[in-house]
Design a protein around this motif. Structure first.
Motif, mmCIF file in Angstrom:
data_model
loop_
_atom_site.group_PDB
_atom_site.id
_atom_site.type_symbol
_atom_site.label_atom_id
_atom_site.label_comp_id
_atom_site.label_asym_id
_atom_site.label_seq_id
_atom_site.Cartn_x
_atom_site.Cartn_y
_atom_site.Cartn_z
ATOM 1 N N TYR A 118 0.979 -1.114 -0.309
ATOM 2 C CA TYR A 118 0.204 0.014 -0.041
ATOM 3 C C TYR A 118 1.136 1.157 -0.103
ATOM 4 O O TYR A 118 1.962 0.716 0.673
ATOM 5 C CB TYR A 118 -1.197 -0.109 1.332
ATOM 6 C CG TYR A 118 -1.680 1.707 1.116
ATOM 7 C CD1 TYR A 118 -2.669 1.477 0.535
ATOM 8 C CD2 TYR A 118 -1.184 2.669 2.552
ATOM 9 C CE1 TYR A 118 -3.625 2.840 0.783
ATOM 10 C CE2 TYR A 118 -1.711 3.909 2.416
ATOM 11 C CZ TYR A 118 -2.811 3.384 1.758
ATOM 12 O OH TYR A 118 -3.993 4.774 1.565
ATOM 13 N N ASP A 119 0.415 2.057 -0.906
ATOM 14 C CA ASP A 119 1.139 3.431 -0.844
ATOM 15 C C ASP A 119 0.331 4.621 -0.852
ATOM 16 O O ASP A 119 -0.694 4.949 -1.168
ATOM 17 C CB ASP A 119 2.819 3.581 -1.456
ATOM 18 C CG ASP A 119 3.661 4.644 -1.526
ATOM 19 O OD1 ASP A 119 3.174 4.992 0.095
ATOM 20 O OD2 ASP A 119 3.946 5.620 -2.413
ATOM 21 N N VAL A 120 0.644 5.974 -0.563
ATOM 22 C CA VAL A 120 -0.177 6.823 -0.723
ATOM 23 C C VAL A 120 1.228 8.234 -0.759
ATOM 24 O O VAL A 120 1.864 8.004 -0.103
ATOM 25 C CB VAL A 120 -0.882 7.296 0.712
ATOM 26 C CG1 VAL A 120 -0.231 7.080 1.585
ATOM 27 C CG2 VAL A 120 -1.724 8.438 -0.082
ATOM 28 N N HIS A 121 0.745 8.896 -2.075
ATOM 29 C CA HIS A 121 1.232 10.637 -1.996
ATOM 30 C C HIS A 121 0.116 11.529 -2.456
ATOM 31 O O HIS A 121 -0.763 11.412 -2.906
ATOM 32 C CB HIS A 121 2.338 10.417 -3.033
ATOM 33 C CG HIS A 121 3.728 9.251 -2.661
ATOM 34 N ND1 HIS A 121 4.449 10.154 -2.063
ATOM 35 C CD2 HIS A 121 4.010 8.284 -2.954
ATOM 36 C CE1 HIS A 121 5.755 9.105 -2.287
ATOM 37 N NE2 HIS A 121 5.550 8.375 -2.379
ATOM 38 N N ARG A 122 0.737 12.891 -1.612
ATOM 39 C CA ARG A 122 -0.034 14.142 -1.596
ATOM 40 C C ARG A 122 0.532 14.658 -3.237
ATOM 41 O O ARG A 122 1.350 14.300 -3.564
ATOM 42 C CB ARG A 122 0.534 15.034 -0.678
ATOM 43 C CG ARG A 122 0.344 16.154 -0.921
ATOM 44 C CD ARG A 122 0.255 17.079 0.390
ATOM 45 N NE ARG A 122 0.453 17.089 2.046
ATOM 46 C CZ ARG A 122 -0.493 16.866 2.532
ATOM 47 N NH1 ARG A 122 -1.135 17.922 2.384
ATOM 48 N NH2 ARG A 122 0.096 16.231 4.088
ATOM 49 N N LEU A 148 3.829 2.652 -8.166
ATOM 50 C CA LEU A 148 5.497 1.051 -8.291
ATOM 51 C C LEU A 148 5.681 1.028 -7.381
ATOM 52 O O LEU A 148 6.379 -0.118 -6.463
ATOM 53 C CB LEU A 148 6.289 2.243 -8.838
ATOM 54 C CG LEU A 148 6.603 1.952 -10.691
ATOM 55 C CD1 LEU A 148 7.808 2.394 -11.358
ATOM 56 C CD2 LEU A 148 5.439 0.142 -10.944
ATOM 57 N N HIS A 149 6.017 2.063 -6.071
ATOM 58 C CA HIS A 149 5.381 1.922 -4.301
ATOM 59 C C HIS A 149 4.432 0.634 -3.639
ATOM 60 O O HIS A 149 5.289 0.232 -2.985
ATOM 61 C CB HIS A 149 5.834 3.120 -3.832
ATOM 62 C CG HIS A 149 6.578 4.545 -4.191
ATOM 63 N ND1 HIS A 149 6.907 4.946 -2.954
ATOM 64 C CD2 HIS A 149 7.898 4.636 -5.456
ATOM 65 C CE1 HIS A 149 7.868 6.426 -4.261
ATOM 66 N NE2 HIS A 149 8.155 5.792 -5.201
ATOM 67 N N ALA A 150 3.642 0.730 -4.082
ATOM 68 C CA ALA A 150 2.812 -0.039 -3.894
ATOM 69 C C ALA A 150 3.291 -1.611 -3.893
ATOM 70 O O ALA A 150 3.204 -2.469 -3.831
ATOM 71 C CB ALA A 150 1.133 -0.386 -3.955
#
Ligand code: MG
Length: 159
Positions: free
Chosen positions: A8-12, A42-44
């Motif tokens: 899982y990932d999140v960015h602003r 890609l980070h997830a």
């Protein structure tokens, strides 16, 4: 033997950055904020790969405090993650993922993302799946404050 992983990932979202998703530049008035190119999908995917191999998380291998990873392409990080799992004797079974994004519309960009991920991981495109959905205007993704992504991967142990 098979191993499952989840990421899982999140960015602003902010103005003045390129929007990179799945290794593809998506035309939009904002981009994702991060130490690397902030490619949330890609980070997830990387976290799912590293998790399936039992190797911790993305931050352990590519720390955001390390200048070597400043503005780095996440395709490069995905290549490194591939090397990590191959070193442990694993290959890709399949990968499924979801990007949660209110805008822009991503449907037309998904084939490019699948192609990039498959090529980087050295597997057939039919083993890679990318989906995109909105959160119906709810929460931070719905308000357009950020984009999140989820990924699951199945690794096969090479014998
Ligand atoms: Mg990230």
């Amino acid at each position: 033997m098979m191993r499952i992983g989840f990421g899982y990932d999140v960015h602003r979202l902010i103005e003045g950055r390129k929007l990179l998703l799945g290794g593809v530049e998506v035309p939009f008035e904002k981009g994702l904020l991060g130490h690397s190119d902030a490619d949330v999908l890609l980070h997830a995917v990387i976290d799912a790969l590293i998790g399936a191999a039992g190797l911790g998380d993305i931050g352990r291998h590519f720390p955001p405090t390390d200048d070597a990873f400043k503005d780095i392409s996440s395709v490069n990080l995905l290549e490194r993650a591939r090397a990590l799992i191959e070193e442990k004797g694993f290959s890709i079974g399949n990968l499924d993922s979801t990007i949660v994004c209110q805008a822009p519309k991503l449907l037309g960009h998904i084939p490019g993302m699948v192609k990039t991920i498959a090529a980087t991981l050295g597997c057939a495109e039919d083993r890679i799946n990318v989906k995109a959905k909105t959160e119906e205007g709810l929460g931070f993704t719905g308000a357009g404050e950020g984009i999140s992504a989820y990924a699951t991967v199945l690794l096969m142990e090479k014998r």
